[in-house]
Scaffold this motif. Structure first.
Motif, mmCIF file in Angstrom:
data_model
loop_
_atom_site.group_PDB
_atom_site.id
_atom_site.type_symbol
_atom_site.label_atom_id
_atom_site.label_comp_id
_atom_site.label_asym_id
_atom_site.label_seq_id
_atom_site.Cartn_x
_atom_site.Cartn_y
_atom_site.Cartn_z
ATOM 1 N N VAL A 190 0.842 -1.193 0.000
ATOM 2 C CA VAL A 190 0.000 0.000 0.000
ATOM 3 C C VAL A 190 0.879 1.245 0.000
ATOM 4 O O VAL A 190 0.645 2.187 -0.768
ATOM 5 C CB VAL A 190 -0.951 0.005 1.220
ATOM 6 C CG1 VAL A 190 -1.674 1.344 1.333
ATOM 7 C CG2 VAL A 190 -1.961 -1.129 1.108
ATOM 8 N N THR B 128 1.077 3.356 -3.542
ATOM 9 C CA THR B 128 0.362 4.630 -3.378
ATOM 10 C C THR B 128 1.324 5.806 -3.461
ATOM 11 O O THR B 128 1.027 6.815 -4.110
ATOM 12 C CB THR B 128 -0.395 4.648 -2.036
ATOM 13 O OG1 THR B 128 -1.259 3.517 -1.968
ATOM 14 C CG2 THR B 128 -1.225 5.916 -1.893
ATOM 15 N N VAL C 11 -7.570 5.783 -1.840
ATOM 16 C CA VAL C 11 -7.489 4.335 -1.660
ATOM 17 C C VAL C 11 -8.850 3.805 -1.229
ATOM 18 O O VAL C 11 -9.548 4.426 -0.429
ATOM 19 C CB VAL C 11 -6.417 3.922 -0.625
ATOM 20 C CG1 VAL C 11 -5.019 4.180 -1.156
ATOM 21 C CG2 VAL C 11 -6.625 4.604 0.711
ATOM 22 N N LEU D 277 -9.680 0.501 0.360
ATOM 23 C CA LEU D 277 -9.040 -0.683 0.907
ATOM 24 C C LEU D 277 -10.044 -1.617 1.570
ATOM 25 O O LEU D 277 -10.949 -1.166 2.267
ATOM 26 C CB LEU D 277 -7.982 -0.276 1.940
ATOM 27 C CG LEU D 277 -6.867 0.643 1.441
ATOM 28 C CD1 LEU D 277 -5.980 1.071 2.598
ATOM 29 C CD2 LEU D 277 -6.039 -0.054 0.353
ATOM 30 N N LYS E 74 -2.769 -0.677 7.263
ATOM 31 C CA LYS E 74 -2.982 -0.279 5.872
ATOM 32 C C LYS E 74 -3.341 1.202 5.773
ATOM 33 O O LYS E 74 -2.879 1.909 4.863
ATOM 34 C CB LYS E 74 -4.068 -1.143 5.233
ATOM 35 C CG LYS E 74 -3.660 -2.595 5.035
ATOM 36 C CD LYS E 74 -4.744 -3.370 4.296
ATOM 37 C CE LYS E 74 -4.370 -4.832 4.138
ATOM 38 N NZ LYS E 74 -5.354 -5.579 3.316
ATOM 39 N N ALA F 73 -1.068 4.098 3.757
ATOM 40 C CA ALA F 73 -1.580 5.024 2.741
ATOM 41 C C ALA F 73 -1.386 6.471 3.169
ATOM 42 O O ALA F 73 -0.993 7.332 2.362
ATOM 43 C CB ALA F 73 -3.048 4.739 2.470
ATOM 44 N N TYR F 74 -1.651 6.750 4.423
ATOM 45 C CA TYR F 74 -1.493 8.113 4.956
ATOM 46 C C TYR F 74 -0.036 8.556 4.869
ATOM 47 O O TYR F 74 0.260 9.676 4.418
ATOM 48 C CB TYR F 74 -1.974 8.131 6.399
ATOM 49 C CG TYR F 74 -1.871 9.471 7.085
ATOM 50 C CD1 TYR F 74 -2.807 10.479 6.840
ATOM 51 C CD2 TYR F 74 -0.845 9.728 7.995
ATOM 52 C CE1 TYR F 74 -2.723 11.707 7.487
ATOM 53 C CE2 TYR F 74 -0.748 10.949 8.642
ATOM 54 C CZ TYR F 74 -1.694 11.938 8.382
ATOM 55 O OH TYR F 74 -1.604 13.154 9.025
ATOM 56 N N CYS G 227 -1.496 9.929 0.962
ATOM 57 C CA CYS G 227 -2.900 9.842 0.543
ATOM 58 C C CYS G 227 -3.787 10.653 1.484
ATOM 59 O O CYS G 227 -3.667 10.549 2.711
ATOM 60 C CB CYS G 227 -3.342 8.390 0.529
ATOM 61 S SG CYS G 227 -5.038 8.147 -0.051
ATOM 62 N N PHE H 113 -9.816 8.649 1.454
ATOM 63 C CA PHE H 113 -10.024 7.295 1.953
ATOM 64 C C PHE H 113 -11.490 6.900 1.842
ATOM 65 O O PHE H 113 -12.372 7.684 2.167
ATOM 66 C CB PHE H 113 -9.608 7.201 3.425
ATOM 67 C CG PHE H 113 -8.140 7.409 3.676
ATOM 68 C CD1 PHE H 113 -7.298 6.330 3.879
ATOM 69 C CD2 PHE H 113 -7.607 8.686 3.710
ATOM 70 C CE1 PHE H 113 -5.948 6.520 4.122
ATOM 71 C CE2 PHE H 113 -6.251 8.887 3.946
ATOM 72 C CZ PHE H 113 -5.430 7.807 4.156
#
Length: 285
Positions: free
Chosen positions: A187, A191, A205, A207, A217, A221-222, A226, A229
């Protein structure tokens, strides 16, 4: 912390594969409650074949019942072909049309009854429809972290299709872990590379995860940069076309807990959220 986060709540994803028919009135009541919470947007329905997804056959009726109460919320509906797109663009309150574009040939055939090349042609036609009707197209890169079918997969396939979508003009792209196969390391790596190479494009994302892996996860992503969400109250959801054992969405409560811990300010009405949770518990039993 000055970081703007967009949360898309996904009742459509939660409802579409549920084991009992959900009455239109139940959907309307639930969506009205969700509209009061303060999410950026709601993935609230789909214009697809009722034979394929019978639970979503009443989307137009549901939209007509909630459209007066959307406020600042943006509504998203899923379409799988041009016919669905033509229906969706007529919905005044809908901002986004979402198209599930799988980089797994097997899943694309299962999910939209089309090859990847046919689906790419559909994306181009739906993009033109969106431009004509002042809507925005969101492309979900489905199976972005692997697939359970043995189809060829590598990160370069993801990047190549993201680039094609960007070249077309799509400015919102969501990396979808459709069956929850991703690792936090995947991820983060995928990403981050997509975000770093996509200035001006909103990369999100979508997810799916077991509860045990969800926080890792989200954090991956953070940390990759990202800010968009998808989640669903209760962690319910999954594509009924994917496989028998559905892995649910990221639970919205887990997402909210993560951002609270990071001291990220969200405009979430906690009382309205608790009310929506109670309604969800009465639907998903």
């Amino acid at each position: 912390m000055l970081r703007h986060i967009e949360i898309t709540e996904c009742p459509r994803d939660a409802m579409q594969g549920w084991h009992r028919p959900i009455d239109t009135s139940e959907k309307v009541n639930y969506l009205k409650a969700l509209l009061k919470v303060g999410f950026h947007s709601l993935d609230c329905g789909s214009f697809v074949s009722p034979k394929a997804i019978p639970q979503m056959a009443d989307t137009a009726t549901v939209l007509s019942e909630i459209s007066a109460e959307t406020g600042t919320n943006k509504l998203l509906v899923i379409v799988a072909n041009e016919r669905g797109g033509e229906q969706a663009v007529l919905q005044d309150k809908v901002t986004y049309l979402g198209f599930p574009f799988s980089i797994s040939p097997t899943f694309q055939q299962l999910n939209t009854n089309s090859t990847i090349e046919e689906s790419w042609q559909r994306v181009q036609r739906i993009y033109k429809l969106c431009r004509l009707h002042n809507k925005q197209l969101v492309v979900y890169i489905s199976m972005a972290f692997g697939n359970p079918y043995g189809d060829e997969y590598n990160a370069e396939i993801v990047y190549n299709w993201v680039n094609k979508m960007k070249e077309l003009g799509v400015n919102t792209i969501s990396l979808a872990d459709t069956v929850g196969l991703s690792t936090p390391e995947q991820v983060f790596d995928i990403t981050k590379k997509v975000i770093d190479n996509s200035p001006g494009v909103n990369i999100g994302v979508h997810l799916h995860s077991t509860p045990q892996m969800a926080l890792a996860k989200i954090e991956a992503a953070y940390n990759a940069g990202c800010n968009k969400f998808d989640s669903a109250i209760g962690g319910i959801g999954g594509c009924p076309m994917a496989q028998n054992d559905l892995v649910g969405n990221i639970d919205t409560s887990t997402l909210l807990y993560f951002f609270q811990d990071k001291q990220v300010q969200l405009e979430i009405d906690t009382e309205a959220y608790r009310n929506a949770q109670a309604i969800a518990a009465s639907i998903f039993y």
